[in-house]
Design a protein around this motif. Structure first.
Motif, PDB file in Angstrom:
ATOM      1  N   ARG A1291       0.839  -1.200   0.000  1.00 55.25           N
ATOM      2  CA  ARG A1291       0.000   0.000   0.000  1.00 55.25           C
ATOM      3  C   ARG A1291       0.877   1.254   0.000  1.00 55.25           C
ATOM      4  NH1 ARG A1291      -4.030   0.780   4.991  1.00 55.25           N
ATOM      5  NH2 ARG A1291      -2.035   0.631   6.077  1.00 55.25           N
ATOM      6  N   ARG A1292       1.977   1.182   0.741  1.00 57.09           N
ATOM      7  CA  ARG A1292       2.875   2.343   0.807  1.00 57.09           C
ATOM      8  C   ARG A1292       3.541   2.605  -0.544  1.00 57.09           C
ATOM      9  NH1 ARG A1292       8.175   3.381   4.335  1.00 57.09           N
ATOM     10  NH2 ARG A1292       8.039   5.643   4.454  1.00 57.09           N
ATOM     11  N   ILE A1293       3.913   1.543  -1.263  1.00 59.60           N
ATOM     12  CA  ILE A1293       4.492   1.714  -2.608  1.00 59.60           C
ATOM     13  C   ILE A1293       3.499   2.442  -3.508  1.00 59.60           C
ATOM     14  CG2 ILE A1293       5.222   0.478  -4.697  1.00 59.60           C
ATOM     15  CD1 ILE A1293       6.338  -1.729  -2.821  1.00 59.60           C
ATOM     16  N   VAL A1294       2.251   1.981  -3.480  1.00 58.67           N
ATOM     17  CA  VAL A1294       1.212   2.579  -4.330  1.00 58.67           C
ATOM     18  C   VAL A1294       0.962   4.036  -3.919  1.00 58.67           C
ATOM     19  CG1 VAL A1294      -1.232   2.446  -4.987  1.00 58.67           C
ATOM     20  CG2 VAL A1294       0.131   0.350  -4.786  1.00 58.67           C
ATOM     21  N   SER A1295       0.846   4.272  -2.621  1.00 58.95           N
ATOM     22  CA  SER A1295       0.553   5.637  -2.162  1.00 58.95           C
ATOM     23  C   SER A1295       1.714   6.580  -2.465  1.00 58.95           C
ATOM     24  CB  SER A1295       0.230   5.644  -0.666  1.00 58.95           C
ATOM     25  OG  SER A1295       1.369   5.279   0.096  1.00 58.95           O
ATOM     26  N   THR A1296       2.959   6.090  -2.421  1.00 65.87           N
ATOM     27  CA  THR A1296       4.120   6.934  -2.752  1.00 65.87           C
ATOM     28  C   THR A1296       4.079   7.351  -4.213  1.00 65.87           C
ATOM     29  OG1 THR A1296       5.488   5.874  -1.055  1.00 65.87           O
ATOM     30  CG2 THR A1296       6.643   7.065  -2.789  1.00 65.87           C
ATOM     31  N   LEU A1297       3.739   6.411  -5.109  1.00 60.84           N
ATOM     32  CA  LEU A1297       3.652   6.749  -6.531  1.00 60.84           C
ATOM     33  C   LEU A1297       2.532   7.764  -6.769  1.00 60.84           C
ATOM     34  CD1 LEU A1297       4.325   3.242  -8.091  1.00 60.84           C
ATOM     35  CD2 LEU A1297       5.743   5.287  -8.375  1.00 60.84           C
ATOM     36  N   LEU A1298       1.394   7.597  -6.099  1.00 58.83           N
ATOM     37  CA  LEU A1298       0.325   8.582  -6.224  1.00 58.83           C
ATOM     38  C   LEU A1298       0.773   9.949  -5.691  1.00 58.83           C
ATOM     39  CD1 LEU A1298      -2.730   6.392  -5.147  1.00 58.83           C
ATOM     40  CD2 LEU A1298      -2.399   7.448  -7.399  1.00 58.83           C
ATOM     41  N   GLU A1299       1.544   9.918  -4.605  1.00 62.74           N
ATOM     42  CA  GLU A1299       2.005  11.173  -4.006  1.00 62.74           C
ATOM     43  C   GLU A1299       2.986  11.906  -4.916  1.00 62.74           C
ATOM     44  OE1 GLU A1299       4.146  12.889   0.082  1.00 62.74           O
ATOM     45  OE2 GLU A1299       3.617  10.762  -0.063  1.00 62.74           O
ATOM     46  N   VAL A1300       3.942  11.183  -5.521  1.00 67.38           N
ATOM     47  CA  VAL A1300       4.927  11.874  -6.377  1.00 67.38           C
ATOM     48  C   VAL A1300       4.237  12.478  -7.594  1.00 67.38           C
ATOM     49  CG1 VAL A1300       7.003  10.644  -5.662  1.00 67.38           C
ATOM     50  CG2 VAL A1300       5.644   9.702  -7.509  1.00 67.38           C
ATOM     51  N   GLN A1311      -3.896   6.645 -17.461  1.00 69.59           N
ATOM     52  CA  GLN A1311      -4.164   5.210 -17.265  1.00 69.59           C
ATOM     53  C   GLN A1311      -3.386   4.668 -16.063  1.00 69.59           C
ATOM     54  OE1 GLN A1311      -3.568   2.908 -20.830  1.00 69.59           O
ATOM     55  NE2 GLN A1311      -3.878   0.957 -19.792  1.00 69.59           N
ATOM     56  N   ASN A1312      -2.114   5.091 -15.948  1.00 71.35           N
ATOM     57  CA  ASN A1312      -1.299   4.649 -14.802  1.00 71.35           C
ATOM     58  C   ASN A1312      -1.887   5.130 -13.486  1.00 71.35           C
ATOM     59  OD1 ASN A1312       0.632   3.182 -16.177  1.00 71.35           O
ATOM     60  ND2 ASN A1312       2.022   4.935 -16.449  1.00 71.35           N
ATOM     61  N   ILE A1313      -2.323   6.389 -13.461  1.00 73.83           N
ATOM     62  CA  ILE A1313      -2.868   6.944 -12.220  1.00 73.83           C
ATOM     63  C   ILE A1313      -4.178   6.245 -11.859  1.00 73.83           C
ATOM     64  CG2 ILE A1313      -3.718   9.051 -11.097  1.00 73.83           C
ATOM     65  CD1 ILE A1313      -0.642   8.886 -11.631  1.00 73.83           C
ATOM     66  N   ALA A1314      -5.004   5.999 -12.859  1.00 73.26           N
ATOM     67  CA  ALA A1314      -6.266   5.301 -12.604  1.00 73.26           C
ATOM     68  C   ALA A1314      -6.014   3.900 -12.049  1.00 73.26           C
ATOM     69  CB  ALA A1314      -7.082   5.223 -13.892  1.00 73.26           C
ATOM     70  N   GLN A1315      -5.002   3.230 -12.627  1.00 74.50           N
ATOM     71  CA  GLN A1315      -4.667   1.884 -12.140  1.00 74.50           C
ATOM     72  C   GLN A1315      -4.189   1.928 -10.693  1.00 74.50           C
ATOM     73  OE1 GLN A1315      -1.247   0.024 -13.977  1.00 74.50           O
ATOM     74  NE2 GLN A1315      -1.919  -2.052 -13.438  1.00 74.50           N
ATOM     75  N   LEU A1316      -3.357   2.933 -10.371  1.00 73.71           N
ATOM     76  CA  LEU A1316      -2.852   3.074  -9.001  1.00 73.71           C
ATOM     77  C   LEU A1316      -3.990   3.356  -8.018  1.00 73.71           C
ATOM     78  CD1 LEU A1316       0.370   5.156  -9.730  1.00 73.71           C
ATOM     79  CD2 LEU A1316       0.347   2.927  -8.595  1.00 73.71           C
ATOM     80  N   GLN A1317      -4.896   4.218  -8.412  1.00 69.08           N
ATOM     81  CA  GLN A1317      -6.014   4.550  -7.518  1.00 69.08           C
ATOM     82  C   GLN A1317      -6.898   3.324  -7.264  1.00 69.08           C
ATOM     83  OE1 GLN A1317      -7.567   7.795  -9.832  1.00 69.08           O
ATOM     84  NE2 GLN A1317      -6.491   9.364  -8.620  1.00 69.08           N
ATOM     85  N   GLU A1318      -7.135   2.578  -8.330  1.00 70.93           N
ATOM     86  CA  GLU A1318      -7.952   1.365  -8.198  1.00 70.93           C
ATOM     87  C   GLU A1318      -7.244   0.339  -7.319  1.00 70.93           C
ATOM     88  OE1 GLU A1318      -9.848  -2.152 -11.026  1.00 70.93           O
ATOM     89  OE2 GLU A1318      -9.067  -0.323 -11.956  1.00 70.93           O
TER      90      GLU A1318
END
Length: 1332
Positions: A1291-1300, A1311-1318
């Motif tokens: 979860r932290r890996i995903v949240s870090t990518l969303l944060e950056v 598409q990448n952001i949508a995949q991360l959010q999902e």
């Protein structure tokens, strides 16, 4: 901090001269115990009927730092008849003494200097006796002095004691007058060593009679007594009628004491080490207090003393059973001297001390009497102990294996006498009894509390430790303890099952998400058992608070397995709100943190605590830097628990903080075995293309291959690292194409050969021989001039008529032939080392040193058949047939020794020894490649003698790096850099013996000058003609750990800056002076005040907290991070007043405005920019950009000295290299994921720390995040692995990518952001599903 006591307060003047002759005496001593005895001696003479009266002025050597005191000292000397000095071993103060005394030498009638630095000893003058002239004499004493005067310390003092015994024989070889004067000196030494007021009275009378008033006193009236002599070695007890020279006599006396009850004659036996000078001068109140306290608590004592400075002699004489001299009689030892066991404050002999302590094999504590400051000065100081005292009485005894540097006694400002600090005395007494009880108590009854860490506070982070498989290691430790007789119950089958038991299923598939609760502590119980709880309420309110609490009780997390408890250390408490720490000088642990340690000691009643891995937060809690008081939180929290600490061998600086602030006995563990990063994916394809080009470069296909190389290099995002043309290469010449390919090839070799630790280390599981190869190749790559060992690349290069330095330069310049040659040498080094390792490896993959077939080769050699050894054969096979076989054999003998050390295993053995109350061998921490003395692991880590750095080798290495940095900046910007913002780290300077310190001195253009004992305490300006460039200004930010360990080196830098600022030189050649003059004018202050360039945190505070904010995502704007930095890292150090660190933000900002370069160092392959948060936490790149009037970002450089070929790269180049070799490298992340739960956490940390660099510097390329997303998110199989292994860290890996992305550091498609959010929602649902 430097003592402000005035000598005038203790001056002795005769009340009534009444026609008597008055001898004016000035003395300077290191330690205060002689002050009171000399005062008494002078008073005895002044009230007696002797024809001599005494006017006595006395100084502690440290008091001379104060200008007012020094001027008074010089004034007193101008009136003096005699001067006395003893133990003057602090160089800068020794020079002040010489500067004051030397011009007065002819006027002074007597100068008596007892063991001190050689140049101070040369001041001696008694009639014809002068050590300055002894070098030319051929007398027996002359020869003795010539040999001894350069030794100093224990050897000198003990040799003089021996000479006293043979004095009549020696004196007969001298002329009568010289014999009398030499005898006077030796008698003076005897009086001095006797130390009683009566002895010192007769010493003063003898000086007056023989030298000050030789023809003026009436001999019939003047009576000079002979010296009262005391045993050189003995046992002393305040209640005993006399000193004992025989252990049996002392034990008989002790056994017949009626004041001791039965328990006082059967408790643990504690050996105490005392200074005889304290006993004979009557300054023994602190000794009496500790003896009384130990006996009150049921212990027996054997208090030994020594007349000289070699305390190993009485240890060997009196700490063993008189009926069985091989068996120690003591259960624990406390030295109350505060000094090294052999050598005291002068030169030490650590190997001799370690031999004595290893044979004794008992816990060895060194308590610290306040010497250089009064009790009030210590109590009022945030710094705590005086910096010189930290060096002499903490750092140096640690080299002997000393633990627990607890302050023992205070000092009266007038008399100089020691007085016991009762709460500290009680702490020392109880702690040594607890250590000794570990030896006495049966293993089956001993209880151990293993403490693990969780940072940042998240379920996926329980069991955090640098490069350590925590639960796998704990499982091995518990299994071994069970085999050794400890009571372990319900031990799970493996590390994963153990982890599940402690944290209730980290996979979050079933059960509650909370940690296992071991105990609920009521508020009343907490307050009753935790006296310091009231102090926490200022910050945290009334207990229980909301951390580690259910609102009613305080919760202790962990699980019990028989007599072993595994508990989770509560977090610091400020993670969610680091802004709270910005202005808090009175921060404190929260109630839950305090309750945890109260539970261990007073509820569960542990016999010892074992902190498991690098590192927790106990040792970083607020309090004095060194020399804790009872109100310092590390001291309050650890209480009386013996503290064992598994600490990474490569982190000696923070291990040292744990030793000094939380009284830890550290046990080092290895970092994982290193491997070469290798090439993968597109980089591997690129390597194959380069190989094809080398074969076909002159053919028609050569151009096509170069075009393919350029295209593939762009796909691999190498265009910023290598200059790639935009046009078709058909228009280029062959040499131009070679240059392009050479640049790509060099970058590939840099990536491929970079060392990286693979996986995680498990305690008690040493690397196999094969795993040690990469480490050995790196060890072999360094020239070791001091050991007389050549480097393997150097030997191979010379065998073909080349110099390895020239090959490295050609490699760096992109010359294809040199790159290929460097690769061949690198491959030959690997194959050669591999050949040696395999020749020593058994079928189990472990090192076998039996050499089963060695006799065959010896026999064949005798009859004329000589076979080259495996490493020589490997050199021949690689084409290096002319290599120097003699030097090669010497190198491989060293490498074989290193291999034995790498594969040895003392980690488990040392823990069992420590739990049995035995001595753990000390050893240096640091980089095992630079210093194989770090190995084997399992040692009690020590730092180094802070006065020994920078070394000559470090200065030479520093010059190379500084020159390359300045040349690169000038080439890229067209002008010299004016100011460089540098960061100093404690661990880096320990590992490199002061390289980064030496770099700063070289920027300024000053060089260290060692004193006569080889210690680095002073500097000299390098002339501009020799320097060949302007002096570069610096702004130095020291880590909190560097500040704690190396305050003397901070003083050195400050002196260097001020030397440069005050040098009358052209301003265009001295940027230090130019900037300082401008700042002094602008701020309306003095030049020296404006020259502040050394900054750190406030005392007892660590880091800028930028790392906390980034790791916990508790910031909105970058300006908040910059404000944290400015609020916490702008406390100035001033060598003119080194006891205080006051905030000087205006000066800091003014100096930083001129910075055009930021600079940090990487010194070992194990820790790089994204491995830890410290590096970005101290990075000021964007901060400087905001401060500069032109808004220009500074150039940012990183010096990489992890290999023999040191590099200076830009920050962005280094982050790219780091990302390619670790985060994005399958070899690295697969090695991590093989460790399961902990491995996912390591991946998440690297990504988060990369975000930190984006926030502080903007130096992270977009492709790094894009490739990370492709590697860990876009692959469904990888997603599933990460989810199954550790959903919280995933979860932290995903949240870090969303944060950056959200912060604008990563541009990617929707598409990448949508995949991360999902995906984030899926993980949340899965974790939430566990809790339902």
């Amino acid at each position: 901090m430097f003592t402000q006591v005035r000598s005038a307060d203790r001056r002795v003047r005769p009340a009534d001269i009444n026609g008597r002759l008055v001898m004016r005496v000035v003395y300077v001593v290191l330690e205060p115990q002689y002050q009171n005895a000399l005062t008494q001696a002078a008073n005895l003479l002044n009230v007696s009927n002797n024809p001599i009266a005494i006017d006595l002025s006395g100084y502690l050597i440290e008091e001379l730092r104060d200008q007012e005191n020094y001027e008074a000292f010089c004034s007193d000397l101008a009136e003096a008849d005699a001067f006395i000095a003893s133990l003057i071993f602090i160089d800068d103060l020794a020079q002040k003494v010489i500067a004051a005394v030397a011009p007065r030498r002819e006027c002074l009638k007597a100068i008596v200097v007892f063991p001190s630095m050689p140049e101070v000893m040369r001041l001696n003058k008694l009639g014809t006796f002068s050590m300055a002239q002894l070098g030319q004499s051929k007398s027996a004493i002359a020869n003795f002095m010539k040999k001894q005067k350069e030794i100093g310390g224990a050897s000198f003092q003990d040799a003089m004691l021996k000479l006293l015994n043979t004095l009549p024989t020696v004196l007969k070889y001298l002329p009568v007058d010289k014999a009398q004067d030499a005898r006077s000196y030796m008698l003076s030494f005897q009086y001095w060593m006797g130390g009683t007021p009566e002895n010192l009275k007769n010493f003063l009378l003898r000086l007056a009679d023989k030298y000050v008033f030789p023809n003026e006193t009436e001999r019939s009236i003047l009576q000079v007594g002979e010296p009262q002599v005391f045993p050189d070695l003995g046992i002393w007890h305040p209640l005993a009628p006399a000193m004992f020279e025989d252990l049996k006599e002392y034990l008989n006396w002790s056994s017949n004491r009626v004041d001791l009850n039965k328990s006082g004659k059967t408790g643990p036996i504690i050996g105490l080490v005392l200074q005889r000078s304290h006993i004979v001068t009557g300054d023994e109140a602190h000794y009496v207090a500790i003896i009384q306290e130990l006996e009150y608590r049921g212990a027996q004592v054997i208090p030994i003393f020594c007349g000289g400075l070699d305390f190993s002699k009485p240890v060997n004489a009196f700490f063993y059973d008189p009926l069985n001299p091989e068996i120690p009689i003591v259960d624990g030892v406390v030295s109350l001297t505060g000094f090294a066991l052999v050598g005291g404050p002068a030169r030490q002999d650590h190997p001799k001390a370690i031999d004595a302590l290893k044979r004794l094999n008992r816990p060895y504590m060194v308590a610290v009497p306040l010497v250089f400051q009064t009790t009030q000065e210590w109590e009022g100081s945030d710094l705590g102990l005086h910096p010189v005292q930290v060096a002499l009485q903490i750092a140096i005894p640690e080299l002997d294996g000393a633990i627990e540097p607890i302050v023992l006694s205070g000092r009266d400002s007038i008399t100089g006498k020691a007085h016991a600090l009762q709460d500290r005395v009680e702490a020392i007494a109880e702690r040594v009894i607890r250590w000794s009880s570990l030896r006495i108590k049966p293993r089956a009854e001993k209880k151990l509390a293993i403490t693990i860490f969780s940072f940042p506070p998240d379920k996926g982070n329980v069991g955090t430790a640098a490069y350590l498989d925590v639960f796998g290691s704990i499982h091995r430790v518990m299994k071994q303890m069970k085999n050794e007789g400890y009571k372990i119950r319900n031990l799970p089958k493996d590390g994963k099952a153990l982890m599940n038991a402690v944290i209730n299923d980290p996979e979050a598939l079933q059960g509650a998400p909370e940690l296992a609760i071991a105990y609920r502590m009521s508020v009343r119980e907490y307050e009753d058992l935790t006296p310091h709880s009231v102090r926490l309420e200022e910050n945290w309110g009334k207990p229980p608070g909301n951390l580690n609490s259910d609102g009613q009780s305080l919760l202790i997390y962990g699980r019990q397995f028989g007599n072993v408890f595994i508990g989770v250390q509560p977090t610091f408490g400020y993670e969610g709100d680091p802004m709270r720490l910005l202005y808090s000088r009175s921060a404190s642990p929260h109630h839950g943190f305090a309750a945890y340690y109260t539970y261990l000691e007073k509820v569960w009643k542990a016999d010892a605590v074992l902190h498991f891995g690098t590192h927790g937060s106990l040792e970083f809690m607020p309090g004095k830097q060194m020399g804790m008081s009872e109100t310092c939180y590390p001291d309050s929290l650890i209480g009386t628990l013996p503290n064992l600490y598994y600490y990474a061998a490569n982190n000696p600086s923070e291990a040292t903080i744990a030793k000094r602030r939380s009284y830890a006995s550290t046990i080092s563990y290895l970092t994982p075995p290193a491997e070469n990063a290798g090439l993968y994916k597109g980089l591997k394809e690129l390597g194959e293309l380069v190989g094809s080009y080398q074969q076909l470069r002159e053919s028609s296909r050569g151009i096509q291959i170069v075009n393919a190389i350029i295209e593939t290099a762009r796909q691999c995002n190498l265009e910023k690292d290598v200059e790639l043309p935009d046009t078709d290469t058909a228009t280029l010449t062959l040499s131009e194409r070679d240059r392009i390919v050479g640049g790509v090839y060099g970058k590939l070799m840099e990536i491929e050969s970079r060392l990286l630790p693979c996986g995680l280390h498990t305690i008690g599981k040493p690397p196999t021989a094969e795993e040690a190869i990469a480490t050995l190749v790196s060890i072999a790559s360094l020239e070791r001039e001091e050991e007389g060992i050549r480097s393997l690349p150097g030997l191979l290069a010379e065998s073909i008529g080349r110099n390895i330095i020239d090959i490295y330069k050609g490699n760096d310049d992109g010359i294809l032939n040199d790159i290929e040659l460097n690769r061949n040498i690198t491959e030959a080094c690997r194959s050669t080392v591999r050949a040696m390792v395999r020749s020593l490896t058994g079928t189990d993959g472990r090192v076998s040193l039996k050499n089963n077939f060695g006799w065959i080769f010896k026999f064949l050699g005798r009859i004329g058949f000589n076979f080259p050894n495996p490493w020589l054969r490997a050199c021949y096979s690689a084409g290096f047939t002319s290599v120097n076989a003699t030097e090669l054999d010497k190198l491989f003998a060293y490498l074989r020794f290193c291999l034995e050390q790498i594969c040895a295993d003392m980690e488990m053995e040392s823990l069992i020894k420590a739990l049995d109350g035995e001595y753990v061998l000390p050893g240096p921490g640091g980089d095992p490649i630079r210093n194989p003395g770090v190995l084997p692991s399992g040692k009690n880590i020590h730092s180094l003698d802070p006065q020994a750095i920078p070394t000559r080798a470090a200065i030479a290495a520093a010059k190379v790096v500084v020159d390359r940095l300045i040349e690169r900046q000038k080439a890229e910007q067209g002008v010299w850099p004016e100011t460089i913002a540098c960061v100093l780290w404690g661990t880096d300077n320990i590992k490199t013996y002061g390289e980064s310190l030496a770099q700063i001195l070289w920027f300024i253009g000053v060089r260290p000058v060692p004193d006569s004992l080889g210690r680095v305490n002073k500097l000299e300006l390098i002339p501009l003609e020799e320097l060949g460039r302007p002096r570069i200004d610096v702004v130095v930010n020291c880590s909190g750990v560097f500040r704690d360990l190396f305050i003397n080196q901070m003083a050195l830098i400050d002196q260097g800056v001020k030397l440069a600022a005050e040098a009358e030189e052209p301003l265009d050649m001295n940027f230090v002076r130019r900037h300082t003059l401008e700042q002094a004018k602008m701020q309306n202050t003095s030049l020296r005040t404006a020259a502040c360039r050394v900054f750190s945190n406030a005392s007892g505070s660590y880091s800028s907290n930028v790392n906390l904010a980034v790791e916990n995502s508790t910031w909105e704007k970058e300006s908040e991070l910059q404000e944290m930095y400015l609020s916490r890292k702008t406390f100035a150090f001033n060598a003119d007043n080194p006891g205080e660190m006051n905030q000087r933000r205006e000066i800091f900002e003014s100096a930083m405005k001129t910075a055009d370069v930021t600079f940090q160092n990487l010194d070992s392959a194990e820790i790089s920019l994204t491995d830890v948060s410290h590096y970005f936490d101290s990075d000021p790149t964007k901060l400087i950009q905001g401060l500069r009037d032109d808004g220009k970002a500074p150039s940012s450089y990183i010096a990489d000295t992890t290999t023999a070929n040191a590099q200076v790269r830009s920050l962005s180049e280094t982050i790219r290299l780091d990302s390619r070799t670790k985060l994005l490298n399958p070899k690295w992340y697969e090695g991590m994921l093989d460790s399961g739960y902990e491995g996912v956490r390591e991946v998440a940390k690297r990504l988060n720390f990369t975000l930190g660099w984006s926030a502080t510097s903007g130096a992270v390329d977009n492709f790094v995040y894009e490739e990370a997303n492709k590697t860990f998110i876009s692959d469904p199989e990888m997603q599933k692995r990460l989810m199954d292994l550790n959903p919280h860290s995933f979860r932290r890996i995903v949240s870090t990518l969303l944060e950056v992305n959200g912060r604008g550091y990563w541009e990617t498609d929707e598409q990448n952001i949508a995949q991360l959010q999902e995906l984030y929602q899926q993980i949340e649902d899965r974790i939430e599903g566990v809790t339902q």
